[in-house]
Write an enzyme that holds these catalytic residues in place. Sequence first.
Site, mmCIF file in Angstrom:
data_model
loop_
_atom_site.group_PDB
_atom_site.id
_atom_site.type_symbol
_atom_site.label_atom_id
_atom_site.label_comp_id
_atom_site.label_asym_id
_atom_site.label_seq_id
_atom_site.Cartn_x
_atom_site.Cartn_y
_atom_site.Cartn_z
ATOM 1 N N LYS A 166 0.858 -1.187 0.000
ATOM 2 C CA LYS A 166 0.000 0.000 0.000
ATOM 3 C C LYS A 166 0.891 1.233 0.000
ATOM 4 C CE LYS A 166 -1.604 2.942 2.783
ATOM 5 N NZ LYS A 166 -1.743 4.145 1.930
ATOM 6 N N PRO A 167 1.038 1.890 -1.158
ATOM 7 C CA PRO A 167 1.819 3.131 -1.173
ATOM 8 C C PRO A 167 0.955 4.275 -0.661
ATOM 9 C CG PRO A 167 1.025 2.639 -3.381
ATOM 10 C CD PRO A 167 0.489 1.558 -2.483
ATOM 11 N N SER A 220 5.500 8.005 9.500
ATOM 12 C CA SER A 220 5.666 8.782 10.731
ATOM 13 C C SER A 220 5.687 7.886 11.966
ATOM 14 C CB SER A 220 4.517 9.782 10.849
ATOM 15 O OG SER A 220 3.299 9.084 10.902
ATOM 16 N N GLU A 241 10.336 1.850 10.008
ATOM 17 C CA GLU A 241 11.261 2.925 9.626
ATOM 18 C C GLU A 241 10.499 4.224 9.840
ATOM 19 O OE1 GLU A 241 14.352 2.803 8.790
ATOM 20 O OE2 GLU A 241 14.612 0.651 8.522
ATOM 21 N N CYS A 275 13.410 11.692 5.980
ATOM 22 C CA CYS A 275 13.533 11.291 7.388
ATOM 23 C C CYS A 275 14.939 11.548 7.913
ATOM 24 C CB CYS A 275 13.187 9.817 7.518
ATOM 25 S SG CYS A 275 14.131 8.799 6.373
ATOM 26 N N GLU A 376 9.620 17.090 14.268
ATOM 27 C CA GLU A 376 10.253 16.829 12.975
ATOM 28 C C GLU A 376 9.866 17.932 11.980
ATOM 29 O OE1 GLU A 376 9.038 13.132 11.115
ATOM 30 O OE2 GLU A 376 10.885 13.062 9.931
HETATM 31 P P1 NAP Z 1 2.541 8.886 7.311
HETATM 32 O O1 NAP Z 1 1.497 9.897 7.359
HETATM 33 O O2 NAP Z 1 2.847 8.107 8.536
HETATM 34 O O3 NAP Z 1 2.135 7.890 6.114
HETATM 35 C C1 NAP Z 1 2.938 6.791 5.740
HETATM 36 C C2 NAP Z 1 2.049 5.722 5.138
HETATM 37 O O4 NAP Z 1 1.125 5.293 6.125
HETATM 38 C C3 NAP Z 1 1.233 6.188 3.952
HETATM 39 O O5 NAP Z 1 1.061 5.114 3.041
HETATM 40 C C4 NAP Z 1 -0.095 6.543 4.595
HETATM 41 O O6 NAP Z 1 -1.169 6.443 3.683
HETATM 42 C C5 NAP Z 1 -0.204 5.456 5.647
HETATM 43 N N1 NAP Z 1 -1.068 5.790 6.784
HETATM 44 C C6 NAP Z 1 -1.493 6.998 7.209
HETATM 45 N N2 NAP Z 1 -2.276 6.870 8.302
HETATM 46 C C7 NAP Z 1 -2.338 5.537 8.564
HETATM 47 C C8 NAP Z 1 -2.993 4.757 9.554
HETATM 48 N N3 NAP Z 1 -3.728 5.317 10.514
HETATM 49 N N4 NAP Z 1 -2.836 3.415 9.513
HETATM 50 C C9 NAP Z 1 -2.079 2.839 8.574
HETATM 51 N N5 NAP Z 1 -1.449 3.515 7.596
HETATM 52 C C10 NAP Z 1 -1.567 4.855 7.593
HETATM 53 O O7 NAP Z 1 3.931 9.487 6.802
HETATM 54 P P2 NAP Z 1 4.196 10.382 5.507
HETATM 55 O O8 NAP Z 1 3.716 11.760 5.768
HETATM 56 O O9 NAP Z 1 3.720 9.677 4.281
HETATM 57 O O10 NAP Z 1 5.780 10.343 5.464
HETATM 58 C C11 NAP Z 1 6.577 11.189 6.213
HETATM 59 C C12 NAP Z 1 7.073 10.475 7.469
HETATM 60 O O11 NAP Z 1 7.755 9.286 7.097
HETATM 61 C C13 NAP Z 1 8.099 11.305 8.223
HETATM 62 O O12 NAP Z 1 7.882 11.189 9.600
HETATM 63 C C14 NAP Z 1 9.423 10.666 7.831
HETATM 64 O O13 NAP Z 1 10.447 10.877 8.748
HETATM 65 C C15 NAP Z 1 9.026 9.235 7.742
HETATM 66 N N6 NAP Z 1 9.969 8.475 6.890
HETATM 67 C C16 NAP Z 1 10.837 7.615 7.503
HETATM 68 C C17 NAP Z 1 11.773 6.922 6.728
HETATM 69 C C18 NAP Z 1 12.741 5.966 7.359
HETATM 70 O O14 NAP Z 1 13.369 5.207 6.617
HETATM 71 N N7 NAP Z 1 12.909 5.952 8.665
HETATM 72 C C19 NAP Z 1 11.825 7.126 5.347
HETATM 73 C C20 NAP Z 1 10.927 8.018 4.771
HETATM 74 C C21 NAP Z 1 9.997 8.682 5.562
HETATM 75 P P3 NAP Z 1 -1.830 7.749 3.020
HETATM 76 O O15 NAP Z 1 -0.715 8.674 2.655
HETATM 77 O O16 NAP Z 1 -2.548 7.184 1.842
HETATM 78 O O17 NAP Z 1 -2.732 8.285 4.089
#
Ligand code: NAP
Length: 472
Positions: A166-167, A220, A241, A275, A376
Amino acid sequence: MYINNKWIDTKDTLEILNPATGEVVDSVGLVGAEETQQAIDAAKAAFPVWSGLTAEDRSTYLLKIVDKLEEKKEHLAQVITKEMGKSIHNARYEVGSTISFYKWYAEEARRIYGDVMPIVGANKRGHVIKQPVGVVAAITPWNFPLSMGARKLAPALAVGCTVVLKPSSEAPLSSLELFKIFDEVGLPEGVVNLVIGSSGPIAKTMMDSKDVKKISFTGSTEVGKKLIRQSADTVKRVSMELGGHAPYIVFEDADLDLAVKGVIGSKFASSGQQCVCTNRVYIQDAIYEEFAEKLQAAVESMKVGNGLDESNQMGSLINDKAIASVHDQVTDALGKGAKLLCGGDRLSGEGYENGSFYAPTILSNVTEDMKITHEETFGPVAPLIRFTTEEEAIEKANNTEYGLASYFYTKDLGRMYRVSEKLEYGMVGVNDPAPFAIQAPFGGVKESGLGRESGKYGVEDYLDTKSISVMF
Ligand code: NAP
């Protein structure tokens, strides 16, 4: 949606907008719980087939994927830039890293070794074998829409797991392109499945399923914690991650020009939406002014605009919500006494009319009571913080719940070891703003995650270790 090797149309669709122009790039079908269950069923049925292939055969499939990625690499980079706004240079780097993951794990597929124990009895022999965990659910973010999936899918497929991906619905187009490649390569039915849609019902179906043995999530910390809780009922394997808040420490003996160049790369790549991006820049007293001046000159010369324009170093942010969140941190810091050296607001006017652009920003005199030192920052803002001693720098750098990437600059060999070992982070770059390589483990400590991706370490999370004792 791609389930059991079939493209399936859906009633509901979502338009994907280019954040640099506001134009519609494409639209995607949206699915929910029912289709996610179908995808899990397909992956479950495919598991005995895929895991039953020889490692050599799985490796050959992965190498075919590598060839197709190579053929389409410029197209994929363009899709990434259009769907999420990063500069084409950053997008090309992401595609290159994606290819290296599939290539590495095509090779690693053949190296899933076990052990033979020393003789444990005259008529008893012990063996340890590694086996794929089963169906893997992978959830990925929008900021690296192609490569974050590659870190999960490539090792999972290499060792014999089947996958439901699921992207993020913010940037799903490059995943669709990837699945076109999977389709062309002709992977066996159900080995890879793609679902796009509302994260709540999709994730719940994945997490409730006893057939999904593992969840691999990048995103996140907030959502990661939720998934860890949800994984308890079926005792799933978890890889997380999560978010980061990287410190970047510049000691007085550092090569300042190198350190300035490093911050530009580490802070402003992908418009600060990584991140591992620098979130706090700590500068030792004696060089504070000189470093700030050099950094300001470098940042003011950066060219920002539509990521597709080769001359731009920095593209847009993902959307206006991201702009509001970055601006809130800047306003909070300025209200508490920070000084604005450059930037500080969204970009408007010619070239920026319908896009989500934020000016590359430097704040000086930043203190620990400001939001930006704890929350962050997913945007192009570099907060400068003064320090006096090595101990103080380490203490401040570690004063966060995050523990993903960290950086420091020095020429002192003893300090290189002392500080590297004391930083509470999964990754440390010493005079290196990009301490990441396909060979090296990638991941965080504290609330930045669980498990490691990349290199030989990246397969472990997709393998069960079984002990077999034979008496004769
Ligand atoms: P996010 O809001 O946590 O979303 C990540 C994924 O989770 C998306 O596919 C999102 O889908 C899904 N999602 C959202 N709410 C969810 C829920 N309640 N249950 C299950 N899945 C859910 O993060 P983002 O804004 O896309 O990405 C930024 C974050 O990722 C930052 O905190 C960054 O630091 C972190 N990150 C970490 C790494 C690492 O390797 N440590 C790498 C890259 C990014 P939808 O978008 O379709 O809602």
